[in-house]
Write a protein that holds these residues in place. Structure first.
Motif, PDB file in Angstrom:
ATOM      1  N   VAL A   1       0.842  -1.205   0.000  1.00 19.29           N
ATOM      2  CA  VAL A   1       0.000   0.000   0.000  1.00 19.29           C
ATOM      3  C   VAL A   1       0.872   1.247   0.000  1.00 19.29           C
ATOM      4  O   VAL A   1       0.581   2.233  -0.685  1.00 19.29           O
ATOM      5  CB  VAL A   1      -0.951  -0.013   1.206  1.00 19.29           C
ATOM      6  N   MET A   2       1.964   1.198   0.752  1.00 21.62           N
ATOM      7  CA  MET A   2       2.870   2.350   0.808  1.00 21.62           C
ATOM      8  C   MET A   2       3.627   2.527  -0.511  1.00 21.62           C
ATOM      9  O   MET A   2       4.006   3.641  -0.883  1.00 21.62           O
ATOM     10  CB  MET A   2       3.853   2.161   1.972  1.00 21.62           C
ATOM     11  N   LEU A   3       3.861   1.427  -1.224  1.00 23.40           N
ATOM     12  CA  LEU A   3       4.579   1.503  -2.500  1.00 23.40           C
ATOM     13  C   LEU A   3       3.694   1.965  -3.652  1.00 23.40           C
ATOM     14  O   LEU A   3       4.201   2.447  -4.669  1.00 23.40           O
ATOM     15  CB  LEU A   3       5.158   0.131  -2.846  1.00 23.40           C
TER      16      LEU A   3
ATOM     17  N   LEU B   1      16.859   5.121  -6.483  1.00 24.91           N
ATOM     18  CA  LEU B   1      17.820   5.289  -5.386  1.00 24.91           C
ATOM     19  C   LEU B   1      17.434   6.462  -4.493  1.00 24.91           C
ATOM     20  O   LEU B   1      17.563   6.396  -3.257  1.00 24.91           O
ATOM     21  CB  LEU B   1      19.225   5.493  -5.943  1.00 24.91           C
ATOM     22  N   MET B   2      16.944   7.528  -5.092  1.00 25.66           N
ATOM     23  CA  MET B   2      16.536   8.692  -4.313  1.00 25.66           C
ATOM     24  C   MET B   2      15.328   8.350  -3.451  1.00 25.66           C
ATOM     25  O   MET B   2      15.258   8.734  -2.278  1.00 25.66           O
ATOM     26  CB  MET B   2      16.211   9.858  -5.240  1.00 25.66           C
ATOM     27  N   TRP B   3      14.364   7.619  -4.011  1.00 29.85           N
ATOM     28  CA  TRP B   3      13.191   7.228  -3.224  1.00 29.85           C
ATOM     29  C   TRP B   3      13.593   6.358  -2.036  1.00 29.85           C
ATOM     30  O   TRP B   3      13.081   6.524  -0.934  1.00 29.85           O
ATOM     31  CB  TRP B   3      12.207   6.479  -4.114  1.00 29.85           C
ATOM     32  N   ILE B   4      14.514   5.435  -2.284  1.00 29.97           N
ATOM     33  CA  ILE B   4      14.960   4.578  -1.176  1.00 29.97           C
ATOM     34  C   ILE B   4      15.618   5.427  -0.093  1.00 29.97           C
ATOM     35  O   ILE B   4      15.340   5.267   1.103  1.00 29.97           O
ATOM     36  CB  ILE B   4      15.936   3.503  -1.698  1.00 29.97           C
ATOM     37  N   GLY B   5      16.487   6.341  -0.513  1.00 21.40           N
ATOM     38  CA  GLY B   5      17.165   7.195   0.456  1.00 21.40           C
ATOM     39  C   GLY B   5      16.210   8.100   1.215  1.00 21.40           C
ATOM     40  O   GLY B   5      16.350   8.298   2.436  1.00 21.40           O
TER      41      GLY B   5
ATOM     42  N   SER C   1      12.657  -1.505  -0.465  1.00 18.17           N
ATOM     43  CA  SER C   1      13.622  -1.481  -1.571  1.00 18.17           C
ATOM     44  C   SER C   1      13.326  -2.585  -2.574  1.00 18.17           C
ATOM     45  O   SER C   1      13.430  -2.383  -3.795  1.00 18.17           O
ATOM     46  CB  SER C   1      15.047  -1.633  -1.021  1.00 18.17           C
ATOM     47  N   ARG C   2      12.951  -3.758  -2.068  1.00 12.99           N
ATOM     48  CA  ARG C   2      12.659  -4.890  -2.958  1.00 12.99           C
ATOM     49  C   ARG C   2      11.498  -4.574  -3.895  1.00 12.99           C
ATOM     50  O   ARG C   2      11.523  -4.909  -5.090  1.00 12.99           O
ATOM     51  CB  ARG C   2      12.365  -6.131  -2.124  1.00 12.99           C
ATOM     52  N   GLY C   3      10.469  -3.914  -3.346  1.00 12.18           N
ATOM     53  CA  GLY C   3       9.345  -3.540  -4.182  1.00 12.18           C
ATOM     54  C   GLY C   3       9.718  -2.551  -5.273  1.00 12.18           C
ATOM     55  O   GLY C   3       9.249  -2.657  -6.413  1.00 12.18           O
ATOM     56  N   LEU C   4      10.586  -1.591  -4.950  1.00 12.36           N
ATOM     57  CA  LEU C   4      11.017  -0.615  -5.951  1.00 12.36           C
ATOM     58  C   LEU C   4      11.951  -1.242  -6.983  1.00 12.36           C
ATOM     59  O   LEU C   4      11.907  -0.903  -8.169  1.00 12.36           O
ATOM     60  CB  LEU C   4      11.710   0.562  -5.256  1.00 12.36           C
ATOM     61  N   VAL C   5      12.824  -2.165  -6.525  1.00 10.29           N
ATOM     62  CA  VAL C   5      13.753  -2.814  -7.455  1.00 10.29           C
ATOM     63  C   VAL C   5      12.988  -3.639  -8.492  1.00 10.29           C
ATOM     64  O   VAL C   5      13.408  -3.739  -9.657  1.00 10.29           O
ATOM     65  CB  VAL C   5      14.761  -3.690  -6.686  1.00 10.29           C
ATOM     66  N   MET C   6      11.857  -4.205  -8.086  1.00  9.32           N
ATOM     67  CA  MET C   6      11.060  -4.963  -9.053  1.00  9.32           C
ATOM     68  C   MET C   6      10.592  -4.078 -10.198  1.00  9.32           C
ATOM     69  O   MET C   6      10.445  -4.537 -11.338  1.00  9.32           O
ATOM     70  CB  MET C   6       9.856  -5.605  -8.351  1.00  9.32           C
ATOM     71  N   LEU C   7      10.371  -2.800  -9.925  1.00  7.31           N
ATOM     72  CA  LEU C   7      10.023  -1.864 -10.997  1.00  7.31           C
ATOM     73  C   LEU C   7      11.186  -1.729 -11.979  1.00  7.31           C
ATOM     74  O   LEU C   7      10.992  -1.677 -13.201  1.00  7.31           O
ATOM     75  CB  LEU C   7       9.677  -0.499 -10.398  1.00  7.31           C
ATOM     76  N   ILE C   8      12.401  -1.662 -11.443  1.00  8.57           N
ATOM     77  CA  ILE C   8      13.596  -1.569 -12.289  1.00  8.57           C
ATOM     78  C   ILE C   8      13.727  -2.816 -13.156  1.00  8.57           C
ATOM     79  O   ILE C   8      14.015  -2.731 -14.357  1.00  8.57           O
ATOM     80  CB  ILE C   8      14.854  -1.380 -11.424  1.00  8.57           C
ATOM     81  N   LEU C   9      13.524  -3.986 -12.551  1.00  8.43           N
ATOM     82  CA  LEU C   9      13.668  -5.236 -13.301  1.00  8.43           C
ATOM     83  C   LEU C   9      12.647  -5.300 -14.428  1.00  8.43           C
ATOM     84  O   LEU C   9      12.959  -5.742 -15.549  1.00  8.43           O
ATOM     85  CB  LEU C   9      13.502  -6.438 -12.364  1.00  8.43           C
ATOM     86  N   GLU C  10      11.436  -4.891 -14.134  1.00 10.43           N
ATOM     87  CA  GLU C  10      10.384  -4.877 -15.151  1.00 10.43           C
ATOM     88  C   GLU C  10      10.751  -3.931 -16.290  1.00 10.43           C
ATOM     89  O   GLU C  10      10.564  -4.241 -17.469  1.00 10.43           O
ATOM     90  CB  GLU C  10       9.072  -4.448 -14.492  1.00 10.43           C
TER      91      GLU C  10
ATOM     92  N   SER D   1      17.772  -9.022  -8.397  1.00 16.43           N
ATOM     93  CA  SER D   1      18.489  -7.794  -8.714  1.00 16.43           C
ATOM     94  C   SER D   1      18.642  -7.659 -10.225  1.00 16.43           C
ATOM     95  O   SER D   1      18.261  -8.552 -10.991  1.00 16.43           O
ATOM     96  CB  SER D   1      19.865  -7.780  -8.050  1.00 16.43           C
ATOM     97  N   CYS D   2      19.218  -6.521 -10.623  1.00 14.62           N
ATOM     98  CA  CYS D   2      19.425  -6.262 -12.055  1.00 14.62           C
ATOM     99  C   CYS D   2      20.356  -7.292 -12.686  1.00 14.62           C
ATOM    100  O   CYS D   2      20.295  -7.532 -13.897  1.00 14.62           O
ATOM    101  CB  CYS D   2      19.999  -4.864 -12.250  1.00 14.62           C
ATOM    102  N   MET D   3      21.236  -7.885 -11.883  1.00 16.88           N
ATOM    103  CA  MET D   3      22.175  -8.862 -12.430  1.00 16.88           C
ATOM    104  C   MET D   3      21.458 -10.095 -12.967  1.00 16.88           C
ATOM    105  O   MET D   3      21.965 -10.765 -13.866  1.00 16.88           O
ATOM    106  CB  MET D   3      23.195  -9.273 -11.361  1.00 16.88           C
TER     107      MET D   3
END
Length: 734
Positions: free
Chosen positions: A250-252, A283-287, A315-324, A366-368
């Motif tokens: 919900v927060m994401l 990265l800014m959102w995480i920070g 962070s995991r939820g935001l990283v999934m956006l990057i992977l997508e 992760s992106c890797m």
């Protein structure tokens, strides 16, 4: 009494008709049974004369008996029997006339039934075949229909669930609480205001946040209903992980909405050539949210005993956006080397900051994982190889390729590494940093093979340049190439002991064992760490290094031999004794030899790194020791003055040239040193030693006697030869 004939006329009970009126038959049977006297059943069943007589006797005995008075009832009995007979005859006549009609009707009905049955049987065969064919053809439809029905039932269940969720959302004020806290935070200052010393919310607001967060944690939502990004294809081999917890989802939600709005549509912010925009945004959102998550959300999770880390979950939820996003963009960039390389560079920078600054675990998706997908990974390898080769071309063609960057800093320039070698090893190090976080060992091993190929390619290029400089083996460029080879070999040897490459060695061992690539001996050496993943490269480099050093030693040695021609012709037999000279001085014929040697040592000391120069002068000393021993000492005879002069030239002039490089240089000239000892023994010691050597047998070596005079290297036969080279024996003048 009744006559037998009268009694015999009593008919038996008629048989049941095959068809007809069942009620009428029943009546007939009843009348017959009523009219027939007792025992008629036995009579009808018997049918023989004896049975008839027995029946009549039994009937008379029953009706009349032995009482004569009962005979008066015979008339009445005869009347009854007569009436019964008449009735039976009437019944028989009636039945005899009706039965044929009934039988005929029954037969007709049976024939019609049989005909209908035959028709039905004829129709049944094609109908059965048609039905079977239809069922077979309809089976897939039935399966699909069943699946659709199941799906519809599932959808209905989800709809019912969603209705409850909708009602729950209507009753909840969790998002309203977040809104009052100005969630999400668009700047670092805002996050400090909310989570820091100046809270934007009241205690009641944080209490509501606590309560609602705990309630959402208790809801068990199915995977399909979560709002996290859709599941990526299996080809990316993402690690299995539970869905992000519902309150964090919900927060994401607002951040996910913003990300897709800016970076997945036709907005100007969605530019293929600028992956750093969305990477930096995440990265800014995480920070910006780290402090709030650590100080406000994590205590709630800890209170309910949850093992979830709020910051990492966020962070995991935001990283999934990057992977997508990467999975969508990479296929469009695969064949544009510049854009693809830029994307990889930015992703690797993102990964580094994500792991080092924000503590993102390597076990998470992760992106890797996206870069490890087969098509993308092979393209990555190709691009890495291409740009590495281009870099090698430019570094070797540079004017400063063979000059050390630190030539003016003696403390730093110990290895005298030319710029091209320094840049090349930095290139390899950067490649290692780029692939060391790949999720699988097989992918890392492929990159390792790329590095080994690059090392081999660079070695071949160095060899080609070296061959062009062979005539100037002592020249600046030749020495720079040698320093480069030595440096690369030394660095690879250091890397072989690095934990990362040791892990790769273990992974390679497993691969080689499965594929039977190596022999058992080689596998054993890898397993026992006697060899490393770089051994092949190191061996080739060491062979090249030794070959180049040998060329340099041979070159200097030829010059030294040329300058020693006069010294070889010195008149060692006629030199004055030491007592006849006021001061011993260096033989003039030895000056060219020593000057040449000194100049070359100084030259190579300045041009070679310390480790290489040490090998060089030790190799040169070994050759020089044998040369002086074999070509000068053993080729001449020495009087007392000649032996003393030789010893002076060697111990006071030749050996000190090497004293700058070691404490006891004479140990590198053992043949010359011990030969000088034998030639300069006083006459008494020489005679005694000669006698000892002549008296010993093959089984009793003269080792002790030789060691006593300081001889350890030379064999007994060599000492005997040297003694015979002396001319100052007592009987020499006679």
């Amino acid at each position: 009494m009744l006559a037998a004939d009268d009694i015999g006329e009593v008919p038996a009970a008629p048989c049941c008709p095959e068809s007809g009126d069942e009620t009428k038959n029943t009546d007939v049977k009843s009348d017959v049974n009523t009219a027939a006297p007792a025992g008629s059943e036995q009579l009808s069943q018997g049918g023989s004369d004896d049975a008839l007589l027995s029946y009549v006797s039994a009937f008379i005995e029953k009706e009349v008996g032995s009482d004569l008075k009962s005979l008066k009832t015979l008339g009445k009995l005869i009347e009854q029997m007569t009436e019964s007979k008449v009735k039976l005859e009437e019944q028989v006549l009636t039945i005899s006339s009706e039965i044929p009609k009934r039988i005929q009707s029954a037969l007709k009905d049976a024939e019609e039934s049989k005909q209908l049955l035959d028709e039905f049987l004829e129709q049944e065969a094609p109908l059965f075949s048609s039905i079977s064919s239809h069922l077979l053809m309809a089976q897939p439809w039935m399966d699909d229909l069943g699946a659709m029905i199941t799906q519809m039932e599932e959808i209905e269940r989800h709809l019912a669930y969603l209705k409850w969720v909708s009602q729950t959302e209507e009753l909840s004020d969790f998002e309203e609480v977040l809104a009052q806290l100005h969630w999400p935070f668009t700047s670092h200052t805002q996050s400090q205001t909310v989570g820091g010393s100046r809270p934007a919310g009241t205690p009641e607001l944080y209490s509501s946040l606590d309560t609602l967060f705990c309630q959402l944690l208790k809801l068990q939502a199915s995977d399909e209903l979560l709002t996290e990004p859709k599941q990526l294809p299996e080809k990316y081999c993402l690690p299995a992980s539970p869905p992000v917890t519902l309150p964090i989802q919900v927060m994401l939600a607002p951040l996910q909405k913003r990300f897709r709005y800016h970076f997945r549509g036709s907005r100007q912010t969605n530019v293929m050539s600028k992956p750093e925009w969305y990477l930096a945004q995440v990265l800014m959102w995480i920070g910006n949210h780290t402090q709030f998550l650590d100080e406000k959300i994590q205590p709630i999770l800890d209170k309910v005993g949850s093992a979830v880390n709020a910051r990492l979950e966020f962070s995991r939820g935001l990283v999934m956006l990057i992977l997508e996003k990467l999975a969508s963009d990479i296929p469009c960039l695969l064949y544009d080397d510049s854009l693809f390389c830029h994307l990889v560079d930015e992703v690797l920078l993102f990964e580094r900051e994500l792991h080092t600054v924000h503590g993102y675990p390597s076990t998470f998706a992760s992106c890797m994982h996206i870069l490890s997908e087969e098509t993308c990974f092979q393209r990555w390898l190709t691009v890495e190889r291409k740009f590495a080769l281009q870099k090698m071309d430019s570094m070797l063609s540079s004017e400063a390729a063979w000059v050390s960057q630190y030539k003016d800093i003696s403390d730093v320039d110990e290895m005298k590494v030319p710029d091209c070698a320094e840049v090349f090893m930095t290139l390899l190090l950067v490649i290692t940093d780029r692939y060391k976080n790949l999720p699988t060992a097989s992918r890392k091993l492929q990159f390792l093979e790329l590095q080994k190929d690059l090392v081999d390619d660079f070695r071949i290029r160095l060899t080609q340049v070296m061959k062009e400089e062979t005539r100037a083996a002592l020249g600046f460029r030749y020495c720079a190439i040698l320093n480069a080879v030595n440096y690369i070999s030394a660095v690879l040897a250091d890397w072989a002991d690095n934990v990362f490459f040791l892990q790769l060695q273990q992974a390679a061992l497993e691969v080689f064992a499965e594929n039977n690539v190596l022999s058992k001996l080689q596998l054993g050496q890898l397993a026992s760490m006697e060899s490393s993943v770089f051994d092949d490269m190191i061996n080739l480099l060491e062979r090249l290094k030794l070959d180049m050093l040998t060329r340099q030693v041979d070159h200097v040695f030829r010059e030294v031999k040329d300058s020693a021609k006069l010294y070889k012709k010195e008149r060692w037999l006629s030199l004055p004794s030491q007592s006849e000279q006021a001061v011993m001085s260096l033989s003039s014929s030895a000056c060219p030899l020593l000057l040449t040697l000194r100049d070359r040592l100084l030259q190579l000391e300045q041009q070679l790194c310390f480790s290489l120069f040490r090998i060089f002068w030790q190799m040169l000393a070994e050759k020089l020791d044998l040369y002086i021993y074999q070509e000068i000492i053993l080729a001449n005879h020495f009087n007392e003055g000649g032996a003393a002069q030789l010893q002076f030239d060697m111990t006071r002039n030749l050996f000190p040239l090497f004293s700058h490089y070691c404490k006891r240089p004479e140990n590198y000239f053992k043949h010359v040193k011990e030969a000088c000892i034998i030639l300069n023994l006083n006459i008494g010691s020489a005679l005694l030693l000669k006698d000892v050597l002549q008296s010993v047998s093959e089984h009793i070596p003269a080792t002790a006697a030789l060691n006593e005079v300081g001889v350890y290297k030379l064999a007994q036969q060599d000492v005997e030869i040297l003694l015979n080279l002396r001319t100052n024996w007592p009987n020499t003048g006679k």
